[in-house]
Write an enzyme that holds these catalytic residues in place. Sequence first.
Site, PDB file in Angstrom:
ATOM      1  N   LYS A 191       0.842  -1.201   0.000  1.00 63.90           N
ATOM      2  CA  LYS A 191       0.000   0.000   0.000  1.00 63.90           C
ATOM      3  C   LYS A 191       0.875   1.248   0.000  1.00 63.90           C
ATOM      4  O   LYS A 191       1.615   1.500   0.947  1.00 63.90           O
ATOM      5  CB  LYS A 191      -0.901   0.053   1.237  1.00 63.90           C
ATOM      6  CG  LYS A 191      -1.921   1.188   1.124  1.00 63.90           C
ATOM      7  CD  LYS A 191      -2.612   1.508   2.420  1.00 63.90           C
ATOM      8  CE  LYS A 191      -1.855   2.485   3.273  1.00 63.90           C
ATOM      9  NZ  LYS A 191      -1.716   3.829   2.674  1.00 63.90           N
ATOM     10  N   GLU A 265      10.743   0.673   9.917  1.00 63.03           N
ATOM     11  CA  GLU A 265      11.708   1.734   9.648  1.00 63.03           C
ATOM     12  C   GLU A 265      10.978   3.027   9.948  1.00 63.03           C
ATOM     13  O   GLU A 265      10.081   3.423   9.214  1.00 63.03           O
ATOM     14  CB  GLU A 265      12.171   1.638   8.191  1.00 63.03           C
ATOM     15  CG  GLU A 265      13.510   2.294   7.979  1.00 63.03           C
ATOM     16  CD  GLU A 265      13.377   3.733   7.561  1.00 63.03           C
ATOM     17  OE1 GLU A 265      13.311   4.589   8.476  1.00 63.03           O
ATOM     18  OE2 GLU A 265      13.321   3.993   6.368  1.00 63.03           O
ATOM     19  N   CYS A 299      13.447  10.601   6.743  1.00 63.56           N
ATOM     20  CA  CYS A 299      13.498   9.967   8.067  1.00 63.56           C
ATOM     21  C   CYS A 299      14.873  10.118   8.695  1.00 63.56           C
ATOM     22  O   CYS A 299      14.999  10.254   9.895  1.00 63.56           O
ATOM     23  CB  CYS A 299      13.100   8.505   7.973  1.00 63.56           C
ATOM     24  SG  CYS A 299      13.939   7.631   6.656  1.00 63.56           S
ATOM     25  N   GLU A 396      10.477  14.961  15.913  1.00 62.25           N
ATOM     26  CA  GLU A 396      10.769  14.901  14.482  1.00 62.25           C
ATOM     27  C   GLU A 396       9.879  15.925  13.788  1.00 62.25           C
ATOM     28  O   GLU A 396       8.655  15.840  13.864  1.00 62.25           O
ATOM     29  CB  GLU A 396      10.466  13.494  13.943  1.00 62.25           C
ATOM     30  CG  GLU A 396      10.748  13.358  12.466  1.00 62.25           C
ATOM     31  CD  GLU A 396      10.491  11.945  11.934  1.00 62.25           C
ATOM     32  OE1 GLU A 396       9.425  11.379  12.222  1.00 62.25           O
ATOM     33  OE2 GLU A 396      11.374  11.419  11.224  1.00 62.25           O
TER      34      GLU A 396
HETATM   35  P1  NAI Z   1       2.073   7.704   8.736  1.00 58.85           P
HETATM   36  O1  NAI Z   1       3.002   6.904   9.542  1.00 58.85           O
HETATM   37  O2  NAI Z   1       0.667   7.824   9.212  1.00 58.85           O
HETATM   38  O3  NAI Z   1       2.017   7.142   7.247  1.00 58.85           O
HETATM   39  C1  NAI Z   1       2.827   6.149   6.710  1.00 58.85           C
HETATM   40  C2  NAI Z   1       1.990   5.061   6.052  1.00 58.85           C
HETATM   41  O4  NAI Z   1       1.273   4.337   7.048  1.00 58.85           O
HETATM   42  C3  NAI Z   1       0.952   5.550   5.068  1.00 58.85           C
HETATM   43  O5  NAI Z   1       0.901   4.647   3.997  1.00 58.85           O
HETATM   44  C4  NAI Z   1      -0.341   5.471   5.867  1.00 58.85           C
HETATM   45  O6  NAI Z   1      -1.477   5.314   5.072  1.00 58.85           O
HETATM   46  C5  NAI Z   1      -0.112   4.249   6.695  1.00 58.85           C
HETATM   47  N1  NAI Z   1      -0.884   4.143   7.940  1.00 58.85           N
HETATM   48  C6  NAI Z   1      -1.395   5.148   8.701  1.00 58.85           C
HETATM   49  N2  NAI Z   1      -2.012   4.642   9.778  1.00 58.85           N
HETATM   50  C7  NAI Z   1      -1.906   3.302   9.707  1.00 58.85           C
HETATM   51  C8  NAI Z   1      -2.329   2.214  10.533  1.00 58.85           C
HETATM   52  N3  NAI Z   1      -2.986   2.427  11.672  1.00 58.85           N
HETATM   53  N4  NAI Z   1      -2.019   0.972  10.162  1.00 58.85           N
HETATM   54  C9  NAI Z   1      -1.326   0.732   9.038  1.00 58.85           C
HETATM   55  N5  NAI Z   1      -0.920   1.704   8.214  1.00 58.85           N
HETATM   56  C10 NAI Z   1      -1.188   2.983   8.544  1.00 58.85           C
HETATM   57  O7  NAI Z   1       2.700   9.145   8.555  1.00 58.85           O
HETATM   58  P2  NAI Z   1       1.923  10.511   8.196  1.00 58.85           P
HETATM   59  O8  NAI Z   1       0.722  10.658   9.071  1.00 58.85           O
HETATM   60  O9  NAI Z   1       1.733  10.571   6.747  1.00 58.85           O
HETATM   61  O10 NAI Z   1       2.998  11.604   8.607  1.00 58.85           O
HETATM   62  C11 NAI Z   1       3.034  12.126   9.924  1.00 58.85           C
HETATM   63  C12 NAI Z   1       4.444  12.228  10.429  1.00 58.85           C
HETATM   64  O11 NAI Z   1       5.044  10.950  10.465  1.00 58.85           O
HETATM   65  C13 NAI Z   1       5.392  13.053   9.597  1.00 58.85           C
HETATM   66  O12 NAI Z   1       5.294  14.410   9.845  1.00 58.85           O
HETATM   67  C14 NAI Z   1       6.713  12.498  10.019  1.00 58.85           C
HETATM   68  O13 NAI Z   1       7.113  13.089  11.230  1.00 58.85           O
HETATM   69  C15 NAI Z   1       6.421  11.051  10.234  1.00 58.85           C
HETATM   70  N6  NAI Z   1       6.773  10.241   9.067  1.00 58.85           N
HETATM   71  C16 NAI Z   1       7.967   9.620   9.064  1.00 58.85           C
HETATM   72  C17 NAI Z   1       8.360   8.889   7.970  1.00 58.85           C
HETATM   73  C18 NAI Z   1       9.662   8.221   7.957  1.00 58.85           C
HETATM   74  O14 NAI Z   1      10.096   7.751   6.919  1.00 58.85           O
HETATM   75  N7  NAI Z   1      10.340   8.096   9.070  1.00 58.85           N
HETATM   76  C19 NAI Z   1       7.547   8.807   6.771  1.00 58.85           C
HETATM   77  C20 NAI Z   1       6.274   9.447   6.885  1.00 58.85           C
HETATM   78  C21 NAI Z   1       5.948  10.146   7.994  1.00 58.85           C
END
Ligand code: NAI
Length: 788
Positions: A191, A265, A299, A396
């Site tokens: 996804k 990750e 990240c 972050e």
């Molecule tokens: P997120 O962690 O919610 O999104 C990442 C992925 O997880 C997306 O595909 C989302 O649809 C999915 N997801 C969301 N909730 C889920 C659940 N309960 N179960 C399974 N999958 C789920 O990140 P978001 O909300 O887009 O961004 C918020 C903050 O997260 C950012 O500001 C940043 O600080 C951090 N972030 C860090 C990343 C990294 O690579 N370390 C990447 C993206 C966000």
Amino acid sequence: MNKIAQIFDSLEYGPAPEAADQANVWLDSKTRSFGHFIDGKWTKPGKTFASTNPANGQKLADITDGTSADVDAAVKAARAAFKGWSALRGYERGKYLYAIARMIQKHARLFAVLETMDNGKPIRESRDADIPLVARHFYHHAGWATHLDTEFPGMAPYGVCGQIIPWNFPLLMLAWKIAPALAAGNTVVLKPAEFTSLTALLFAEICERVGLPRGVVNIVTGEGDTGAAIVNHPDIDKIAFTGSTEVGKIIRAATAGSGKGLSLELGGKSPYIVFEDADLDSAVEGLVEAIWFNQGQVCCAGSRLLVQESIEERFIAKVKNRMAKLRVGDPLDKSIDIGALVAPVQVERIKDLMQRGVAEGAVVYEPDGQVPAEGCFLKPALVTNVSPANTLVAEEIFGPVLVAMSFRTPEEAVALANNTRYGLAATLWSENINLALDIAPKLKAGVVWINGTNQFDAAVGFGGYKESGYGREGGREGMGAYLKPVWKKGLKSAAVSKAIATKPANPLDGGHLDQTAKMYIGGKQARPDSGYNRPLHGPRGELAGEVGDGNRKDIRNAVEAARAASGWANTAAHSRAQVLYFLAENLDYRRDEFAARIKAQTGEDGTSEVALSVERLFAFAGWTDKFDGAVHNPPMRAIAAAMVEPLGVLGIVAPETNPLLGSIGLLAPAIAMGNTAVLVPSSRHALSMTDFYQVLETSDMPSGVVNIVTGDSLALAKTLAEHDGVDGLWFMGSAEGSAMVEKASVGNLKQTWTSRGLDYDLADPRFAGDYFLSRATQVKNVWIPYGA
Ligand code: NAI
Ligand code: MG
């Protein structure tokens, strides 16, 4: 004056836009409306949401919000495809991966433009970093597929992998997940993030075009709920997630007890350390790359600048000067440095964090000049006047915001660098190689860049320490994360040992026992905090002895002692081997006594168990200086030293059976690799290990390396699982206990290994080698450039 002369005068940039027509033609060919890619076919669009270009707010396409029925259909397709795909020769799978790599290279421009339109990142980055790395990843893994049988003997794919990725490197994260999974013979349901589905859908079409067998790759689009449906699907064997630590923790809790493989990750707050002897101009350029690459939505962004006090003023002045020259604007313009953030909600989130930081005393510098009025643009920002507790230092931000602090000594730099719950990456600049190589191992991070930053390669593992997650992507470690030992399939449920009928204890019965066995904490015998003892019984229910009934406080003391003994990790492997050999020798010397003790507790002849325990100590002594790292040669003038490091403090909850081997078989690999341990021996037959501390005392084992807390295994396991000072936890016991341990580990995302009620027979020679060694360690990749 003519135009050229004018430009020479002002040195203004002219626009250099990359053409978007190809991407638009492709989107139009799909009528800008997408279903999922399941079983090699496109589903009809369902309920949709818009994917927009964050640089101008324009809608690019409608994307289907995946339902649990969609996820189920995708899992079924992946399951059906698994048999054939995993049975293919590695060479055949490798050829598909190679074909994908070639197609991505061939259509690199289309991919890069589409990525930039959907995500907002500068075309310079999607063209020169994201897409080439994607192709490189598929090439690299084509090779792994080919050599899998010889390089990973006895290993098998998991089965169906559920993969959930973020929006910051949409196609690159897809490649990091899909390439190793497929190389290993898994099939996948992936996804993409809701903001950036388009390149994943274009990738699906590439899969179609190279004739990848249907069902091997399934792409289901959607939001968090769709991700949760994947995580919770009962027929998925492994989950791989990249995203926020918050969601990572939800996924850890959701998969607890399910037996699903899991790699995470997650976020970071990576330090960027500049020593006074650094090449400052290069360090400034590196910093631009560290924090303004992809608008800081990285990240491993070097978001915490730590600069030595003696050069602080000079360096900050250089940084400000450079910031003023960064160009923010249309991401499709080839001469833009900073593009658009992914979505309005992220812009708001960053502004919010900035306001909180300022309210706490932070001072923000932003260069003059304008950013486009429309679209998700922010100026680069430099934050000073902050204490370590400031929100902007601790959280972050995931935006173009750099936070600066200073340090005086290298020790202080290390302490500040490690003062974070994260541990993804770290950068350090110094012209003194001795200093650099002294500091790198002290940084608690999965990747360390020396005199460079944000370097990635498919041959070099990437992943975090601490709350930045576990598992690696790339390199041998990354391949290993998609394979599991074949013998695991054959594990049966462990026999549940029957409760022994104990005779009612006459309070005077204990009188003939010479003493109550104490616990062993920080090299000293310790009475239980509770003041209570536990009676232990022999095979016929007779009283066999008494041990302390350990509680939360005892665990805390033991963890403290184990943390204080962390110098064990830096003790030369040869010296650790000496101590383990000495333990083996001293245990062997007392083998009759230990065998008799086993007999008194279990009724079984303990001779062979003692002999095997001696052999295990001997075996792991031999491993201390052999289970080590590698040196990679990424395609640039650098080496990456893959260093094998211990997890830190390891909690070990031994099985109820095998009073001696059950503990020694787990303890020996843990300490051989430099971990310190808090051991909970069999709660029923604890006396073998309370005897063992006399062996520890006579074997030059530094105090605090091994700590023994007796008591109720489950209660103590829970306390260990919840303790933030514990870095890893091994639990051998029931399925319910294992689920509890995994769930309770979310606090600091400690790495867990649990036996899930299965019969791991520690006497088996397979446990004398890398199985537990690899679980006792994590790989840190240190990038070292060369060339004058
Ligand atoms: P997120 O962690 O919610 O999104 C990442 C992925 O997880 C997306 O595909 C989302 O649809 C999915 N997801 C969301 N909730 C889920 C659940 N309960 N179960 C399974 N999958 C789920 O990140 P978001 O909300 O887009 O961004 C918020 C903050 O997260 C950012 O500001 C940043 O600080 C951090 N972030 C860090 C990343 C990294 O690579 N370390 C990447 C993206 C966000
Ligand atoms: Mg988008």
